[in-house]
Design a protein around this motif. Sequence first.
Motif, PDB file in Angstrom:
ATOM      1  N   ILE A  21       0.831  -1.211   0.000  1.00  0.00           N
ATOM      2  CA  ILE A  21       0.000   0.000   0.000  1.00  0.00           C
ATOM      3  C   ILE A  21       0.870   1.267   0.000  1.00  0.00           C
ATOM      4  O   ILE A  21       0.410   2.332  -0.402  1.00  0.00           O
ATOM      5  CB  ILE A  21      -0.991  -0.028   1.200  1.00  0.00           C
ATOM      6  CG1 ILE A  21      -2.081   1.036   1.053  1.00  0.00           C
ATOM      7  CG2 ILE A  21      -0.261   0.083   2.522  1.00  0.00           C
ATOM      8  CD1 ILE A  21      -3.019   0.804  -0.086  1.00  0.00           C
ATOM      9  N   ASN A  22       2.120   1.154   0.430  1.00  0.00           N
ATOM     10  CA  ASN A  22       3.016   2.315   0.473  1.00  0.00           C
ATOM     11  C   ASN A  22       3.800   2.461  -0.833  1.00  0.00           C
ATOM     12  O   ASN A  22       3.882   1.519  -1.632  1.00  0.00           O
ATOM     13  CB  ASN A  22       4.002   2.184   1.637  1.00  0.00           C
ATOM     14  CG  ASN A  22       3.294   2.156   2.980  1.00  0.00           C
ATOM     15  OD1 ASN A  22       2.301   2.843   3.176  1.00  0.00           O
ATOM     16  ND2 ASN A  22       3.804   1.352   3.897  1.00  0.00           N
ATOM     17  N   ARG A  23       4.414   3.621  -0.995  1.00  0.00           N
ATOM     18  CA  ARG A  23       5.290   3.879  -2.156  1.00  0.00           C
ATOM     19  C   ARG A  23       6.537   4.596  -1.654  1.00  0.00           C
ATOM     20  O   ARG A  23       6.680   5.796  -1.838  1.00  0.00           O
ATOM     21  CB  ARG A  23       4.581   4.778  -3.182  1.00  0.00           C
ATOM     22  CG  ARG A  23       3.466   4.134  -3.973  1.00  0.00           C
ATOM     23  CD  ARG A  23       4.002   3.090  -4.986  1.00  0.00           C
ATOM     24  NE  ARG A  23       2.888   2.348  -5.568  1.00  0.00           N
ATOM     25  CZ  ARG A  23       2.319   1.285  -4.987  1.00  0.00           C
ATOM     26  NH1 ARG A  23       2.757   0.832  -3.839  1.00  0.00           N
ATOM     27  NH2 ARG A  23       1.305   0.684  -5.572  1.00  0.00           N
ATOM     28  N   CYS A  24       7.426   3.883  -1.013  1.00  0.00           N
ATOM     29  CA  CYS A  24       8.632   4.518  -0.486  1.00  0.00           C
ATOM     30  C   CYS A  24       9.558   4.900  -1.644  1.00  0.00           C
ATOM     31  O   CYS A  24       9.743   4.105  -2.579  1.00  0.00           O
ATOM     32  CB  CYS A  24       9.333   3.588   0.489  1.00  0.00           C
ATOM     33  SG  CYS A  24       8.271   3.103   1.879  1.00  0.00           S
ATOM     34  N   GLY A  25      10.126   6.093  -1.556  1.00  0.00           N
ATOM     35  CA  GLY A  25      10.937   6.624  -2.652  1.00  0.00           C
ATOM     36  C   GLY A  25      12.206   5.851  -2.943  1.00  0.00           C
ATOM     37  O   GLY A  25      12.845   6.040  -3.976  1.00  0.00           O
ATOM     38  N   TYR A  26      12.589   4.950  -2.020  1.00  0.00           N
ATOM     39  CA  TYR A  26      13.840   4.200  -2.184  1.00  0.00           C
ATOM     40  C   TYR A  26      13.621   2.746  -2.564  1.00  0.00           C
ATOM     41  O   TYR A  26      14.555   2.021  -2.814  1.00  0.00           O
ATOM     42  CB  TYR A  26      14.650   4.241  -0.878  1.00  0.00           C
ATOM     43  CG  TYR A  26      13.796   4.055   0.380  1.00  0.00           C
ATOM     44  CD1 TYR A  26      13.340   2.798   0.749  1.00  0.00           C
ATOM     45  CD2 TYR A  26      13.434   5.142   1.162  1.00  0.00           C
ATOM     46  CE1 TYR A  26      12.548   2.630   1.880  1.00  0.00           C
ATOM     47  CE2 TYR A  26      12.646   4.989   2.291  1.00  0.00           C
ATOM     48  CZ  TYR A  26      12.197   3.732   2.646  1.00  0.00           C
ATOM     49  OH  TYR A  26      11.404   3.568   3.753  1.00  0.00           O
ATOM     50  N   CYS A  27      12.354   2.310  -2.627  1.00  0.00           N
ATOM     51  CA  CYS A  27      12.079   0.862  -2.692  1.00  0.00           C
ATOM     52  C   CYS A  27      11.843   0.335  -4.103  1.00  0.00           C
ATOM     53  O   CYS A  27      11.089   0.929  -4.875  1.00  0.00           O
ATOM     54  CB  CYS A  27      10.873   0.550  -1.822  1.00  0.00           C
ATOM     55  SG  CYS A  27      10.432  -1.200  -1.806  1.00  0.00           S
ATOM     56  N   CYS A  28      12.487  -0.783  -4.424  1.00  0.00           N
ATOM     57  CA  CYS A  28      12.268  -1.438  -5.724  1.00  0.00           C
ATOM     58  C   CYS A  28      11.545  -2.755  -5.540  1.00  0.00           C
ATOM     59  O   CYS A  28      11.360  -3.518  -6.469  1.00  0.00           O
ATOM     60  CB  CYS A  28      13.610  -1.699  -6.419  1.00  0.00           C
ATOM     61  SG  CYS A  28      14.590  -2.987  -5.614  1.00  0.00           S
ATOM     62  N   PHE A  29      11.127  -3.033  -4.301  1.00  0.00           N
ATOM     63  CA  PHE A  29      10.523  -4.329  -3.979  1.00  0.00           C
ATOM     64  C   PHE A  29       9.079  -4.408  -4.464  1.00  0.00           C
ATOM     65  O   PHE A  29       8.649  -5.415  -5.005  1.00  0.00           O
ATOM     66  CB  PHE A  29      10.584  -4.529  -2.460  1.00  0.00           C
ATOM     67  CG  PHE A  29       9.946  -5.778  -1.935  1.00  0.00           C
ATOM     68  CD1 PHE A  29      10.666  -6.977  -1.894  1.00  0.00           C
ATOM     69  CD2 PHE A  29       8.641  -5.781  -1.459  1.00  0.00           C
ATOM     70  CE1 PHE A  29      10.084  -8.141  -1.383  1.00  0.00           C
ATOM     71  CE2 PHE A  29       8.052  -6.937  -0.949  1.00  0.00           C
ATOM     72  CZ  PHE A  29       8.781  -8.114  -0.911  1.00  0.00           C
ATOM     73  N   CYS A  30       8.345  -3.283  -4.282  1.00  0.00           N
ATOM     74  CA  CYS A  30       6.902  -3.382  -4.516  1.00  0.00           C
ATOM     75  C   CYS A  30       6.542  -3.337  -5.987  1.00  0.00           C
ATOM     76  O   CYS A  30       7.179  -2.681  -6.803  1.00  0.00           O
ATOM     77  CB  CYS A  30       6.136  -2.383  -3.659  1.00  0.00           C
ATOM     78  SG  CYS A  30       6.116  -0.724  -4.284  1.00  0.00           S
ATOM     79  N   GLY A 143       2.095   4.348   6.004  1.00  0.00           N
ATOM     80  CA  GLY A 143       2.596   3.389   6.995  1.00  0.00           C
ATOM     81  C   GLY A 143       3.975   3.749   7.533  1.00  0.00           C
ATOM     82  O   GLY A 143       4.455   3.122   8.474  1.00  0.00           O
ATOM     83  N   LYS A 144       4.638   4.731   6.922  1.00  0.00           N
ATOM     84  CA  LYS A 144       5.963   5.125   7.406  1.00  0.00           C
ATOM     85  C   LYS A 144       5.891   6.367   8.292  1.00  0.00           C
ATOM     86  O   LYS A 144       6.918   6.912   8.699  1.00  0.00           O
ATOM     87  CB  LYS A 144       6.924   5.340   6.231  1.00  0.00           C
ATOM     88  CG  LYS A 144       7.146   4.077   5.391  1.00  0.00           C
ATOM     89  CD  LYS A 144       8.267   3.189   5.875  1.00  0.00           C
ATOM     90  CE  LYS A 144       8.180   1.803   5.278  1.00  0.00           C
ATOM     91  NZ  LYS A 144       9.437   1.178   4.946  1.00  0.00           N
ATOM     92  N   ASP A 145       4.687   6.811   8.607  1.00  0.00           N
ATOM     93  CA  ASP A 145       4.518   7.899   9.573  1.00  0.00           C
ATOM     94  C   ASP A 145       5.122   7.414  10.892  1.00  0.00           C
ATOM     95  O   ASP A 145       4.732   6.376  11.420  1.00  0.00           O
ATOM     96  CB  ASP A 145       3.016   8.179   9.717  1.00  0.00           C
ATOM     97  CG  ASP A 145       2.717   9.244  10.768  1.00  0.00           C
ATOM     98  OD1 ASP A 145       3.591   9.511  11.633  1.00  0.00           O
ATOM     99  OD2 ASP A 145       1.615   9.797  10.728  1.00  0.00           O
TER     100      ASP A 145
HETATM  101  S1  SF4 Z   1       9.922  -0.431   1.773  1.00  0.00           S
HETATM  102 FE1  SF4 Z   1       8.229  -1.783   2.458  1.00  0.00          FE
HETATM  103  S2  SF4 Z   1       6.569  -0.286   2.812  1.00  0.00           S
HETATM  104 FE2  SF4 Z   1       8.038   0.800   1.534  1.00  0.00          FE
HETATM  105  S3  SF4 Z   1       7.268   0.487  -0.563  1.00  0.00           S
HETATM  106 FE3  SF4 Z   1       8.828  -1.088  -0.091  1.00  0.00          FE
HETATM  107  S4  SF4 Z   1       7.623  -2.854   0.523  1.00  0.00           S
HETATM  108 FE4  SF4 Z   1       6.308  -1.050   0.729  1.00  0.00          FE
END
Ligand code: SF4
Length: 331
Positions: A21-30, A143-145
């Motif tokens: 549900i999140n979109r973290c600016g550093y993440c390539c996982f989702c 969710g990162k609040d």
């Molecule tokens: S770091 Fe975790 S919470 Fe953030 S976008 Fe990636 S999978 Fe989602």
Amino acid sequence: MHRRVITFSRNVFLPLTTVCINRCGYCCFCTPVGEGCIVPPAEVLRTLEAGTALGCTEALFTFGERPGAVPGFDAELAKIGYADILDYVYDLSLAAIERGLLPHTNAGILTYAELDRLREVNASMGLMLETTADVPAHRNSPGKDPAVRIEMIENAGRLSIPFTTGLLLGIGETMEDREESLRVIRDLHRRFGHIQEVIVQNFCPKPGTAMEGAPVPGTGEICATITLAREILPPDVAVQIPPNLIDASRLVSCGVNDLGGVSPLTIDYVNPEHPWPQIEELRRVAGDAELRERLCIYPQYIEKEWYSPRLAPLIRRLAGRLAASGGARGA
Ligand code: SF4
Ligand SMILES: O=c1nc2n(C[C@H](O)[C@H](O)[C@H](O)CO)c3cc(O)ccc3cc-2c(=O)[nH]1
Ligand SMILES: C[C@H]1O[C@@H](n2cnc3c(N)ncnc32)[C@H](O)[C@@H]1O
């Protein structure tokens, strides 16, 4: 003199779903909902069995936060017969225990009731605080609040769950922010006594993400943060760095005493471009210190019996096995 000890855990990494549900600016996982966004049961079971055969002791379930809130996900999950991803991780945790692996789940934000339920089948759980600062990288990640993350770590404390948290360095926070984050973690531990380790993880840029071109934290800065962590946190809380993301041999002298979960089988799905070092390499990193294998639940929590009765026989058996092999020395 007592020889310094550096610990690590042998795990398999199980990224049950990349939907988040999140979109973290550093993440390539989702990834978006679609074919292959959920790892099917047969594949998980194969990995668990292969992991056991290779001497692993931990099943690390790490996946996207609240995937069920993403449109279309529930329909994909229904194809494997589940209505909620947490029911799926619960059943797979049981499967892991049956096969001799201790589950450690980091599924992002969970409610008190969800933590209470997963506690039955998890030897430890985790959630990175990341940072207490309000950073642009988290603009699209409710969710990162930090308030939300702190509340979940409090709930884990109320439930006496041996807990892993940590800082992600280089996502727009200052040195003062890092200090504040560490104080918050220390205060949580003072209140509940459940923080077993704090990960000091360095951001690694990923092509195609918002932070693709952002500068990476330097070794000096990372070392300074580890020193700060060692000053702020009490000695019973381990400071962990991921040995696949940074040259750990230079940081052991800053006060690191744990090298986290490393896997002889699975890749680091959050940082797929960084392969795990092998045990021989960890021994080199440890230098003069003794390299010792541990479980995902730390010894002090085993002693205090901070685990559900379902896990008791396996924890006893695995702790006995590690003791008999002298940690990693005989492995
Ligand atoms: S770091 Fe975790 S919470 Fe953030 S976008 Fe990636 S999978 Fe989602
Ligand atoms: O392989 C990884 N393990 C990660 N771990 C796992 C950790 O290395 C081990 O599973 C624990 O030390 C328990 O043994 C995390 C665990 C958490 O609870 C929270 C964050 C992380 C982050 C990572 C990570 O990025 N990669
Ligand atoms: C599982 C944990 O992985 C970390 N994480 C997510 N993306 C990255 C990245 N690009 N570099 C390093 N760590 C990352 C976050 O801290 C998350 O909580």
